[in-house]
Motif scaffolding. Structure first.
Motif, PDB file in Angstrom:
ATOM      1  N   THR A 106      36.288  46.981  37.993  1.00 31.21           N
ATOM      2  CA  THR A 106      35.159  46.255  38.589  1.00 31.21           C
ATOM      3  C   THR A 106      34.117  47.201  39.163  1.00 31.21           C
ATOM      4  O   THR A 106      32.919  46.893  39.157  1.00 31.21           O
ATOM      5  N   ARG A 107      34.570  48.348  39.623  1.00 25.68           N
ATOM      6  CA  ARG A 107      33.630  49.330  40.150  1.00 25.68           C
ATOM      7  C   ARG A 107      32.758  49.923  39.044  1.00 25.68           C
ATOM      8  O   ARG A 107      31.536  50.055  39.190  1.00 25.68           O
ATOM      9  N   MET A 108      33.381  50.252  37.928  1.00 27.18           N
ATOM     10  CA  MET A 108      32.654  50.916  36.848  1.00 27.18           C
ATOM     11  C   MET A 108      31.847  49.938  36.000  1.00 27.18           C
ATOM     12  O   MET A 108      30.713  50.225  35.624  1.00 27.18           O
ATOM     13  N   LEU A 109      32.431  48.780  35.708  1.00 26.26           N
ATOM     14  CA  LEU A 109      31.771  47.843  34.792  1.00 26.26           C
ATOM     15  C   LEU A 109      30.741  46.954  35.489  1.00 26.26           C
ATOM     16  O   LEU A 109      29.687  46.663  34.934  1.00 26.26           O
ATOM     17  N   PHE A 110      31.074  46.503  36.711  1.00 26.34           N
ATOM     18  CA  PHE A 110      30.213  45.536  37.396  1.00 26.34           C
ATOM     19  C   PHE A 110      29.570  46.099  38.663  1.00 26.34           C
ATOM     20  O   PHE A 110      28.908  45.358  39.388  1.00 26.34           O
ATOM     21  N   ARG A 111      29.794  47.376  38.931  1.00 24.61           N
ATOM     22  CA  ARG A 111      29.206  48.042  40.097  1.00 24.61           C
ATOM     23  C   ARG A 111      29.572  47.333  41.405  1.00 24.61           C
ATOM     24  O   ARG A 111      28.756  47.198  42.310  1.00 24.61           O
ATOM     25  N   VAL A 112      30.793  46.854  41.491  1.00 26.76           N
ATOM     26  CA  VAL A 112      31.254  46.203  42.717  1.00 26.76           C
ATOM     27  C   VAL A 112      31.434  47.250  43.806  1.00 26.76           C
ATOM     28  O   VAL A 112      32.095  48.271  43.600  1.00 26.76           O
ATOM     29  N   ASP A 113      30.841  47.008  44.956  1.00 25.84           N
ATOM     30  CA  ASP A 113      30.944  47.916  46.095  1.00 25.84           C
ATOM     31  C   ASP A 113      32.105  47.460  46.976  1.00 25.84           C
ATOM     32  O   ASP A 113      31.997  46.494  47.730  1.00 25.84           O
ATOM     33  N   TRP A 114      33.234  48.159  46.872  1.00 28.94           N
ATOM     34  CA  TRP A 114      34.421  47.801  47.649  1.00 28.94           C
ATOM     35  C   TRP A 114      34.382  48.381  49.059  1.00 28.94           C
ATOM     36  O   TRP A 114      35.323  48.198  49.828  1.00 28.94           O
ATOM     37  N   GLY A 115      33.346  49.086  49.408  1.00 26.76           N
ATOM     38  CA  GLY A 115      33.258  49.702  50.728  1.00 26.76           C
ATOM     39  C   GLY A 115      33.522  51.186  50.652  1.00 26.76           C
ATOM     40  O   GLY A 115      33.928  51.727  49.625  1.00 26.76           O
ATOM     41  N   SER A 116      33.287  51.856  51.771  1.00 27.66           N
ATOM     42  CA  SER A 116      33.423  53.313  51.818  1.00 27.66           C
ATOM     43  C   SER A 116      34.837  53.779  52.136  1.00 27.66           C
ATOM     44  O   SER A 116      35.183  54.923  51.878  1.00 27.66           O
ATOM     45  N   ASP A 117      35.660  52.890  52.706  1.00 30.66           N
ATOM     46  CA  ASP A 117      37.024  53.278  53.091  1.00 30.66           C
ATOM     47  C   ASP A 117      37.980  52.937  51.951  1.00 30.66           C
ATOM     48  O   ASP A 117      38.576  51.855  51.914  1.00 30.66           O
ATOM     49  N   VAL A 118      38.123  53.841  51.013  1.00 27.54           N
ATOM     50  CA  VAL A 118      38.944  53.598  49.824  1.00 27.54           C
ATOM     51  C   VAL A 118      40.416  53.422  50.203  1.00 27.54           C
ATOM     52  O   VAL A 118      41.116  52.576  49.641  1.00 27.54           O
ATOM     53  N   LEU A 119      40.889  54.202  51.168  1.00 29.65           N
ATOM     54  CA  LEU A 119      42.286  54.093  51.595  1.00 29.65           C
ATOM     55  C   LEU A 119      42.578  52.691  52.102  1.00 29.65           C
ATOM     56  O   LEU A 119      43.622  52.103  51.779  1.00 29.65           O
ATOM     57  N   ALA A 120      41.675  52.125  52.886  1.00 32.06           N
ATOM     58  CA  ALA A 120      41.877  50.781  53.412  1.00 32.06           C
ATOM     59  C   ALA A 120      41.923  49.756  52.281  1.00 32.06           C
ATOM     60  O   ALA A 120      42.756  48.845  52.292  1.00 32.06           O
ATOM     61  N   VAL A 121      41.047  49.893  51.296  1.00 30.33           N
ATOM     62  CA  VAL A 121      41.036  48.967  50.155  1.00 30.33           C
ATOM     63  C   VAL A 121      42.364  49.026  49.408  1.00 30.33           C
ATOM     64  O   VAL A 121      42.953  48.002  49.060  1.00 30.33           O
ATOM     65  N   VAL A 122      42.869  50.230  49.197  1.00 27.80           N
ATOM     66  CA  VAL A 122      44.140  50.402  48.476  1.00 27.80           C
ATOM     67  C   VAL A 122      45.295  49.807  49.282  1.00 27.80           C
ATOM     68  O   VAL A 122      46.172  49.135  48.719  1.00 27.80           O
ATOM     69  N   LEU A 123      45.304  50.013  50.587  1.00 27.52           N
ATOM     70  CA  LEU A 123      46.388  49.478  51.417  1.00 27.52           C
ATOM     71  C   LEU A 123      46.375  47.955  51.439  1.00 27.52           C
ATOM     72  O   LEU A 123      47.430  47.318  51.427  1.00 27.52           O
ATOM     73  N   VAL A 124      45.194  47.370  51.470  1.00 28.62           N
ATOM     74  CA  VAL A 124      45.099  45.915  51.405  1.00 28.62           C
ATOM     75  C   VAL A 124      45.656  45.418  50.071  1.00 28.62           C
ATOM     76  O   VAL A 124      46.432  44.455  50.020  1.00 28.62           O
ATOM     77  N   GLY A 125      45.271  46.080  48.986  1.00 25.34           N
ATOM     78  CA  GLY A 125      45.774  45.685  47.678  1.00 25.34           C
ATOM     79  C   GLY A 125      47.283  45.820  47.567  1.00 25.34           C
ATOM     80  O   GLY A 125      47.960  44.933  47.026  1.00 25.34           O
ATOM     81  N   PHE A 126      47.837  46.899  48.106  1.00 26.48           N
ATOM     82  CA  PHE A 126      49.275  47.110  48.037  1.00 26.48           C
ATOM     83  C   PHE A 126      50.033  46.101  48.895  1.00 26.48           C
ATOM     84  O   PHE A 126      51.153  45.698  48.561  1.00 26.48           O
TER      85      PHE A 126
END
Length: 230
Positions: A106-126
């Motif tokens: 989604t980041r590469m194809l649709f330019r979705v901005d998941w935010g600047s805190d990548v670690l937090a995004v990954v932890l939420v997903g996990f």
């Protein structure tokens, strides 16, 4: 103050008018970052899609039970909790890979901005992946056949998704549903993703991560308990 000469009376006569200087107060206003529609649906569909991964994990568990592979594993010295936990771990690994594909895609194809805190995004997903694994074990315990799971799993997942705001924003749902929303892991997951998209950090979503993890552990515990009875 500022003195301004204003003509008054006879020519050449002026009156001094004292004006107070205008004070300008600078206010720091934090504007909430606007989330695009594609970003909202990326968060919503990710929360729901990961639970469907749990459904297919339940199919695998039931198939092994039908083919007596599970019975042979149960005959080993390993406990039921270890065996079920191992199956749940496999579902989590697959779910984690699926989430990473969604995140990067989604980041590469649709330019979705998941935010600047990548670690937090990954932890939420996990955390959502853990909830999906717990749901897989619960479904495997409740449904003894693939057909049974195929009937109850979509109902569970769509209910979680609807309550969680995957279809329409959670704040637009009827107020009487608010107490029930907290039972949906999708609700906490979407709220976390949206908070991070607005510029939030890990500390802002830690309570939500804790809620999703707790729901996942309850579902997993129920699946182990019912598996031992079955």
């Amino acid at each position: 103050g500022v003195s301004v000469g204003i003509p008054h009376g006879s020519p050449g006569e002026t009156q001094e008018l004292e004006l107070d200087a205008v004070r300008v107060r600078e206010l720091d206003v934090e504007l909430e970052k606007e989330i695009s529609m594609i970003s909202f649906y990326a968060a919503a569909m990710s929360g729901m899609f990961l639970l469907f991964g749990g459904m297919f994990g339940a199919f695998s568990f039931v198939r092994e039970r039908r083919e007596h592979t599970l019975a042979r594993m149960m005959s080993t010295p390993s406990s039921t909790a270890v065996i079920v936990g191992g199956k749940a771990l496999g579902v989590m690994v697959i779910g984690a890979l699926q989430f990473l594909v969604l995140l990067v895609g989604t980041r590469m194809l649709f330019r979705v901005d998941w935010g600047s805190d990548v670690l937090a995004v990954v932890l939420v997903g996990f955390a959502e992946v853990l909830a999906a694994a717990g749901l897989a074990m619960t479904l495997a315990a409740l449904g003894k056949t693939e057909r049974a799971i195929g009937g109850i799993a979509p109902a569970f997942i769509m209910l979680f998704a609807a309550l969680g705001g995957a279809m329409i924003p959670a704040e637009q749902l009827p107020s009487w549903l608010l107490p029930v929303q907290v039972l949906s892991p999708v609700y906490w997951t979407i709220e976390s993703f949206l908070e991070l998209m607005r510029g939030g950090a890990l500390v802002d979503v830690l309570p939500n991560i804790g809620a999703v993890t707790a729901i996942g552990m309850v579902l997993l515990g129920f699946g182990v308990w019912r598996g031992e009875d079955g």
